[in-house]
Design a protein around this motif. Structure first.
Motif: not given
Length: 250
Positions: A59-62, A160-163, A229-230, A236-238
């Motif tokens: 997901l990060d790479i894409a 993309l998502v993390g601390p 992933i969920a 990401l959406y928020q």
């Protein structure tokens, strides 16, 4: 942990109580997501986590690749605006703490006057900070200054998502974070993110109070426990709705 957090909330105003309530609600939501979206056919926890890590990196790479291509005109326009409005480089580079405590160089669009930049990052940005340029205020308000970190994601230093990645010896309520809470280094067992659970819940900016510092760390640790992933897609959406469209940065 809940009792400790509750103590901080009880000490102060309605805003603190709301922060605690939102934290509890997110814990409940993430626990449910972890159950609903877990992989029941894979009983071994290690194998399941490896699969989650593989999907997350995919997901990060894409996401980073598509983002850099689609946003290229915007990135180019921002770069030109920075060069035209203040002397200095387009990018601001700074050492941050990454996966397993290793240091890496983060990329951001420069939003401050060159002679006022704090490369150590110990001096945190405040509301109406005089160091911020005119174009920098727009970039920070819209969070567009963070977009170059898609490059950090693509090369594997970030997710993309993390601390959110902190500078070394970042302060929490006036003391280094690792002294403020001994669990602090636990947040570095995953790659840092462009956005995170703390940020979409309003825990961003200064960490000059015990409540703000504690709540940010609590959200980071909850994300690590419930990451999937969920959860990443939800964050990401928020982020798109809350940060880019509503502009909560400063």
């Amino acid at each position: 942990m809940a009792n400790k957090t509750g103590t901080y909330a009880a000490e102060n105003s309605h805003r603190q109580v709301v922060a605690l309530a939102e934290y509890v609600e997110w814990r409940r939501k993430l626990r449910r997501k972890s159950i609903v979206f877990s992989t029941p056919l894979i009983e071994d926890q290690t194998t399941r986590q490896k699969l989650e890590d593989f999907l997350k990196r995919t997901l990060d790479i894409a996401g980073a690749s598509v983002g850099l291509v689609l946003l290229f005109p915007l990135l180019a326009a921002i770069a030109v605006a920075i060069k035209l409005t203040s002397p200095g480089p387009v990018f601001f580079r700074q050492q941050r703490i990454g996966l397993n405590g290793t240091l890496f160089t983060i990329l951001k669009f420069r939003t401050m006057h060159m002679h006022m930049c704090d490369t150590s990052g110990v001096l945190q940005t405040v509301t109406d900070d005089p160091r911020v340029t005119r174009i920098g205020r727009f970039l920070r308000k819209s969070n567009f200054d963070e977009l170059p970190q898609l490059i950090n994601v693509l090369i594997g230093e970030m997710s993309l998502v993390g601390p959110r990645p902190h500078v070394p010896r970042m302060l929490a309520a006036g003391v280094p974070y690792e002294e403020f809470d001994r669990r602090y280094m636990d947040r570095h067992v995953v790659r840092p993110g462009i956005t995170g659970l703390a940020q979409v819940n309003g825990c961003r900016g200064e960490t000059n109070t015990e409540l703000s510092a504690r709540m940010r760390l609590e959200y980071d640790l909850i994300y690590i426990q419930a990451r999937s992933i969920a959860v990443d897609i939800t964050v990401l959406y928020q982020t798109i709705i809350r940060e880019f469209f509503r502009g909560n940065g400063y």
